[in-house]
Scaffold this motif. Structure first.
Motif, short mmCIF file in Angstrom:
data_model
loop_
_atom_site.label_atom_id
_atom_site.label_comp_id
_atom_site.label_asym_id
_atom_site.label_seq_id
_atom_site.Cartn_x
_atom_site.Cartn_y
_atom_site.Cartn_z
N VAL A 1 26.57 -17.93 1.92
CA VAL A 1 26.38 -17.13 0.70
C VAL A 1 26.69 -15.66 0.98
O VAL A 1 27.35 -14.98 0.18
CB VAL A 1 24.94 -17.27 0.18
CG1 VAL A 1 24.66 -16.26 -0.93
CG2 VAL A 1 24.69 -18.68 -0.34
N ASN B 1 31.30 -26.59 0.11
CA ASN B 1 31.02 -27.10 -1.22
C ASN B 1 29.77 -26.42 -1.78
O ASN B 1 28.75 -26.33 -1.09
CB ASN B 1 30.83 -28.63 -1.16
CG ASN B 1 30.57 -29.22 -2.53
OD1 ASN B 1 29.44 -29.19 -3.00
ND2 ASN B 1 31.61 -29.76 -3.14
N LYS B 2 29.84 -25.95 -3.05
CA LYS B 2 28.72 -25.20 -3.63
C LYS B 2 27.45 -26.04 -3.72
O LYS B 2 26.35 -25.54 -3.49
CB LYS B 2 29.11 -24.68 -5.01
CG LYS B 2 30.19 -23.61 -4.98
CD LYS B 2 30.52 -23.11 -6.37
CE LYS B 2 31.61 -22.04 -6.32
NZ LYS B 2 31.97 -21.55 -7.67
N CYS C 1 26.04 -26.33 -0.30
CA CYS C 1 25.44 -25.06 0.08
C CYS C 1 24.04 -24.93 -0.53
O CYS C 1 23.09 -24.50 0.13
CB CYS C 1 26.33 -23.90 -0.38
SG CYS C 1 25.67 -22.27 0.02
#
Length: 326
Positions: free
Chosen positions: A31, A180-181, A184
């Motif tokens: 992030v 990958n969001k 994450c």
């Protein structure tokens, strides 16, 4: 049988802490890179708040039950453990170069908070509270002090956000491995949940084991509970140090110490003012001295080397002996 169950649950808690911290650091680091926010800011905010959650849960619960001696001993003990053992252990793994923002802003602020807290418990010299000098109590921490700490907390977070925005605006794009969001998010929230739950499991069962061996509640609060609630900081900082994110390791420790005083203790005494034991005031004085010595090392050497790390860990061992025999 109960003792065996406590030991098994204690080991489960350690596993949750270690794996949770590993995933949490990985997600938080991603992030920071994706948003172009320095890892030191992430360490001072998201990671610090996440790893301070066990202290917050224990102290708020203690304050709500009127067991405030546990709340303040938990905060003081945790901050000493963070400063001496967590930073010391990280320095033993790899010398820690401290970021300029930590040296100029965060570390001095943490020392100032300890000194304010030390003055606040000396009620005859401080108008924040009215003292009740009975038995082994040196004074009180009242709601005015708690509200003051919470105001400081809001101001500190605002300063960090402004600093993060400036860093993001002035930073250049750097290549980093995409994640990958959804993965994450799972790493961050799942890791944080594992850290918090693992910390609770460790504390509860370590406390149960200690009491079965005849330790007093006060000593348990200063040692087992304080160390147990600081395990997330230890594990998270060690993982960050091994991954080369030393800024996050230092930021996590300094940030956690700041949040422990402003958020954990601030919220606790706002809920229920507390009488402060003379022994707690002495421990607070020790914390102030250790903090100042650590800062002098940082300013003069600009790092914590392996020698300093070893000395810090030994200092904590000496303090533990003192806490047990007094």
């Amino acid at each position: 049988m109960d003792l065996l169950l406590n030991v098994v649950l204690l080991l489960v808690g350690f596993v949750l802490l270690i794996k949770g911290a590993d995933y949490f650091v990985e997600g938080a680091s991603y992030v920071a890179k994706a948003l172009k926010v320095p890892t030191i800011i992430v360490g001072l905010t998201i990671v610090s708040i996440g790893t301070s959650a066990p202290e917050l849960a224990v102290s708020i619960s203690a304050a709500a039950k009127g067991e405030n001696a546990m709340a303040i001993s938990n905060v003081i003990g945790s901050n000493l453990f963070n400063l001496l053992v967590v930073l010391g252990a990280c320095a033993l793994i790899k010398p820690i170069h401290v970021a300029k923002d930590v040296v100029k802003r965060d570390f001095p602020f943490s020392i100032i908070l300890v000194l304010i807290l030390l003055l606040s418990v000396a009620d005859r010299y401080n108008p924040l509270c009215k003292a009740e000098y009975t038995g082994d109590y040196v004074g009180t921490l009242g709601r005015k002090a708690g509200i003051l700490f919470l105001i400081f907390l809001v101001a500190f977070i605002i300063v960090l956000v402004v600093s993060a925005m400036k860093s993001r605006k002035n930073s250049e794009d750097e290549p980093f491995e995409k994640m990958n969001k959804l993965l994450c998010a799972v790493f961050i929230f799942g890791g944080a949940a594992a850290i918090v739950y693992g910390g609770d499991v460790v504390v509860d069962n370590a406390k149960a084991i200690a009491i079965k061996f005849g330790m007093s509640e006060t000593l348990v609060g200063l040692t087992i509970v304080a160390i147990g609630t600081s395990l997330p900081e230890l594990v998270t900082s060690l993982v960050a140090s091994k991954k080369g994110a030393n800024d996050m390791a230092v930021g996590n420790v300094v940030g956690s110490n700041i949040f422990n005083i402003l958020l954990v203790l601030g919220a606790s005494i706002t809920i229920s003012p507390m009488l402060v034991l003379t022994t707690s005031a002495i421990d607070l004085l020790i914390l102030a001295i250790v903090s100042i010595i650590s800062y002098i090392v940082v300013v003069t050497k600009n790092e914590f080397g392996r020698l300093e790390g070893f000395i810090m860990v030994m200092m904590y061992a000496v303090y533990m002996v003192y806490a047990c025999i007094r």
